[in-house]
Design a protein around this motif. Structure first.
Motif, PDB file in Angstrom:
ATOM      1  N   LEU A   1      20.795  14.272  20.881  1.00 51.22           N
ATOM      2  CA  LEU A   1      21.441  13.643  19.737  1.00 51.22           C
ATOM      3  C   LEU A   1      21.477  12.133  19.927  1.00 51.22           C
ATOM      4  O   LEU A   1      21.892  11.648  20.973  1.00 51.22           O
ATOM      5  N   PHE A   2      21.028  11.402  18.907  1.00 52.44           N
ATOM      6  CA  PHE A   2      21.078   9.943  18.903  1.00 52.44           C
ATOM      7  C   PHE A   2      22.296   9.502  18.103  1.00 52.44           C
ATOM      8  O   PHE A   2      22.408   9.817  16.910  1.00 52.44           O
ATOM      9  N   ASP A   3      23.184   8.774  18.745  1.00 55.50           N
ATOM     10  CA  ASP A   3      24.446   8.409  18.121  1.00 55.50           C
ATOM     11  C   ASP A   3      24.250   7.413  16.976  1.00 55.50           C
ATOM     12  O   ASP A   3      23.456   6.469  17.072  1.00 55.50           O
ATOM     13  N   GLY A   4      24.992   7.613  15.894  1.00 50.25           N
ATOM     14  CA  GLY A   4      25.140   6.608  14.859  1.00 50.25           C
ATOM     15  C   GLY A   4      23.961   6.391  13.939  1.00 50.25           C
ATOM     16  O   GLY A   4      23.949   5.432  13.170  1.00 50.25           O
ATOM     17  N   LEU A   5      22.955   7.247  13.980  1.00 51.71           N
ATOM     18  CA  LEU A   5      21.754   7.059  13.154  1.00 51.71           C
ATOM     19  C   LEU A   5      21.650   8.161  12.100  1.00 51.71           C
ATOM     20  O   LEU A   5      22.177   9.265  12.280  1.00 51.71           O
TER      21      LEU A   5
ATOM     22  N   THR B   1      18.334  15.486  16.796  1.00 54.68           N
ATOM     23  CA  THR B   1      19.036  15.079  15.589  1.00 54.68           C
ATOM     24  C   THR B   1      19.789  13.787  15.881  1.00 54.68           C
ATOM     25  O   THR B   1      19.583  13.154  16.912  1.00 54.68           O
ATOM     26  N   SER B   2      20.655  13.385  14.947  1.00 51.52           N
ATOM     27  CA  SER B   2      21.374  12.129  15.101  1.00 51.52           C
ATOM     28  C   SER B   2      22.786  12.242  14.533  1.00 51.52           C
ATOM     29  O   SER B   2      23.091  13.166  13.764  1.00 51.52           O
ATOM     30  N   GLY B   3      23.637  11.284  14.929  1.00 51.78           N
ATOM     31  CA  GLY B   3      25.067  11.400  14.669  1.00 51.78           C
ATOM     32  C   GLY B   3      25.473  11.347  13.214  1.00 51.78           C
ATOM     33  O   GLY B   3      26.533  11.857  12.848  1.00 51.78           O
ATOM     34  N   ARG B   4      24.657  10.712  12.347  1.00 51.56           N
ATOM     35  CA  ARG B   4      24.969  10.662  10.922  1.00 51.56           C
ATOM     36  C   ARG B   4      23.928  11.431  10.099  1.00 51.56           C
ATOM     37  O   ARG B   4      23.696  11.129   8.929  1.00 51.56           O
ATOM     38  N   ASP B   5      23.354  12.403  10.710  1.00 49.16           N
ATOM     39  CA  ASP B   5      22.364  13.262  10.058  1.00 49.16           C
ATOM     40  C   ASP B   5      23.085  14.361   9.294  1.00 49.16           C
ATOM     41  O   ASP B   5      23.901  15.088   9.869  1.00 49.16           O
ATOM     42  N   PHE B   6      22.786  14.519   8.012  1.00 54.05           N
ATOM     43  CA  PHE B   6      23.438  15.589   7.256  1.00 54.05           C
ATOM     44  C   PHE B   6      23.030  16.972   7.741  1.00 54.05           C
ATOM     45  O   PHE B   6      23.709  17.960   7.452  1.00 54.05           O
TER      46      PHE B   6
ATOM     47  N   ALA C   1      31.478   4.262   7.035  1.00 52.33           N
ATOM     48  CA  ALA C   1      31.755   3.235   8.037  1.00 52.33           C
ATOM     49  C   ALA C   1      30.498   2.426   8.310  1.00 52.33           C
ATOM     50  O   ALA C   1      29.375   2.922   8.163  1.00 52.33           O
ATOM     51  N   PRO C   2      30.649   1.158   8.704  1.00 55.59           N
ATOM     52  CA  PRO C   2      29.477   0.344   9.051  1.00 55.59           C
ATOM     53  C   PRO C   2      28.688   0.991  10.183  1.00 55.59           C
ATOM     54  O   PRO C   2      29.221   1.785  10.963  1.00 55.59           O
ATOM     55  N   TRP C   3      27.401   0.642  10.260  1.00 54.43           N
ATOM     56  CA  TRP C   3      26.598   1.146  11.365  1.00 54.43           C
ATOM     57  C   TRP C   3      27.206   0.682  12.688  1.00 54.43           C
ATOM     58  O   TRP C   3      27.714  -0.436  12.780  1.00 54.43           O
TER      59      TRP C   3
ATOM     60  N   PRO D   1      13.797   0.601  19.037  1.00 61.97           N
ATOM     61  CA  PRO D   1      13.834   1.234  20.365  1.00 61.97           C
ATOM     62  C   PRO D   1      14.329   2.674  20.320  1.00 61.97           C
ATOM     63  O   PRO D   1      13.868   3.515  21.104  1.00 61.97           O
ATOM     64  N   GLU D   2      15.254   2.972  19.417  1.00 61.91           N
ATOM     65  CA  GLU D   2      15.750   4.341  19.298  1.00 61.91           C
ATOM     66  C   GLU D   2      14.635   5.290  18.853  1.00 61.91           C
ATOM     67  O   GLU D   2      14.556   6.441  19.315  1.00 61.91           O
ATOM     68  N   THR D   3      13.771   4.819  17.961  1.00 62.25           N
ATOM     69  CA  THR D   3      12.631   5.620  17.527  1.00 62.25           C
ATOM     70  C   THR D   3      11.663   5.835  18.687  1.00 62.25           C
ATOM     71  O   THR D   3      11.158   6.954  18.887  1.00 62.25           O
ATOM     72  N   ASP D   4      11.399   4.787  19.453  1.00 60.69           N
ATOM     73  CA  ASP D   4      10.531   4.926  20.624  1.00 60.69           C
ATOM     74  C   ASP D   4      11.094   5.968  21.583  1.00 60.69           C
ATOM     75  O   ASP D   4      10.349   6.786  22.147  1.00 60.69           O
ATOM     76  N   ALA D   5      12.412   5.951  21.776  1.00 55.79           N
ATOM     77  CA  ALA D   5      13.046   6.905  22.687  1.00 55.79           C
ATOM     78  C   ALA D   5      12.949   8.325  22.151  1.00 55.79           C
ATOM     79  O   ALA D   5      12.754   9.289  22.918  1.00 55.79           O
ATOM     80  N   ALA D   6      13.086   8.485  20.827  1.00 56.43           N
ATOM     81  CA  ALA D   6      12.975   9.824  20.235  1.00 56.43           C
ATOM     82  C   ALA D   6      11.575  10.380  20.434  1.00 56.43           C
ATOM     83  O   ALA D   6      11.396  11.538  20.861  1.00 56.43           O
TER      84      ALA D   6
END
Length: 320
Positions: A285-289, A257-262, A24-26, A300-305
């Motif tokens: 968990l960060f959604d969709g990454l 982790t993140s939502g599309r992390d294997f 699915a698209p990001w 910004p998501e990286t800064d938040a992590a």
């Protein structure tokens, strides 16, 4: 190049390029910067054919992204040696004289170094701590437990200058795996454990698959890479797969982790198991990454992590 190096290069490239079941698209909720970073990463040239070329390419990417982060955060990086092991040492501009210390084990599938700069510049600046990234021996030339032994040697050196309550340990991807394996080794050897564990997008069980691995990765390739890493050792033993051992008394942990992390499922399973063993453990968990996005995307998501990681260590290492 010998046959083992050739196999490692082919396996690592195949695992990295494995088609995802979910295509699915990001999501629209991602920042424009995250979308641009993902597009730029996807536009990179195909992986080189040999392990040596892969390592050189990965180091070039590390330097390109890492040097910009060092400049942005005002952090100085020094190449040095601790206990006979090469390390990268990071010092923030305003580091206190009596500061805790953080030990990083970088990612890269055990085969390359994909994080010893990019995982650490922000953490050093946001905590104000010195960070030491262990440039451990890589597979397939050096199999388990060589990387753990390198990390152990550096950790023992840190114990000689700092009490364990002032030492934090963290890693991303293969580095998260190694961080858990180091804690298991420290327990087996009766050594003091670090005061905090950052377990970022990893697994603590080398032989267990997960739904997220099937959706976003390559279970067969991951199993072969794990087998390459452990060689003739037992991958189900608690020193290689700490989830299968006793987790009681482990350091407080932040699992990220993140939502599309294997490795989403594996990260969550380990965090839940720590909690069940009575260990303070928090999952973010960060959604969709995708997997380990903070190590190669500036957004910004990286800064938040990184901010979440830094808050965790400052809370745990400055509790007294």
């Amino acid at each position: 190049m010998n046959a083992r190096l050739a196999f490692a290069a082919a396996l690592f490239a195949a695992t990295s390029a494995a088609a995802q079941v979910v295509t699915a698209p990001w999501p629209e909720t991602l920042s424009a910067e995250a979308r641009a970073g993902l597009a730029a990463n996807n536009a990179r040239a195909p992986e080189p054919a040999t392990t040596e070329e892969r390592r050189a390419r990965t180091e070039a990417i590390q330097q390109a992204i890492g040097q910009a982060r060092l400049k942005r955060y005002g952090v100085t990086m020094t190449e040095t040696v601790v206990a006979g092991v090469p390390v990268r040492m990071f010092a923030p501009k305003h580091m206190r004289a009596d500061t805790p210390i953080l030990l990083n084990l970088h990612g890269g599938g055990f085969v390359v170094d994909s994080g010893s700069i990019t995982e650490n510049a922000a953490i050093a600046a946001l905590t104000g701590y010195r960070v030491i990234a262990v440039r451990y021996r890589l597979a397939p030339e050096h199999l388990f437990p060589a990387a753990v032994e390198d990390a152990l040697a550096v950790y023992r050196a840190l114990l000689a200058e700092q009490p364990r309550r002032r030492i934090g340990l963290y890693g991303t991807s293969a580095g998260a795996i190694l961080s858990a394996e180091l804690v298991a080794r420290l327990r087996a050897d009766g050594l003091p454990l670090p005061a905090a564990l950052g377990f970022f997008s990893g697994t603590a069980d080398l032989i267990r698959s997960s739904d997220s691995l099937r959706l976003f990765g390559d279970p067969d390739g991951a199993a072969k890479l794990a087998a390459l890493y452990v060689g003739k050792r037992d991958p189900s033993g608690p020193l290689a797969s700490p989830l299968r051992g006793d987790l009681s008394g482990w350091p407080p942990a932040l699992c990220l982790t993140s939502g599309r992390d294997f490795l989403l499922g594996a990260t969550a399973d380990f965090c839940r198991s720590l909690d069940a063993a009575g260990v303070p453990a928090n999952l973010i968990l960060f959604d969709g990454l995708p997997h380990a996005f903070w190590s190669y995307i500036d957004a910004p998501e990286t800064d938040a992590a990184f901010a979440a990681m830094a808050r965790f260590f400052r809370t745990r290492l400055e509790a007294e």
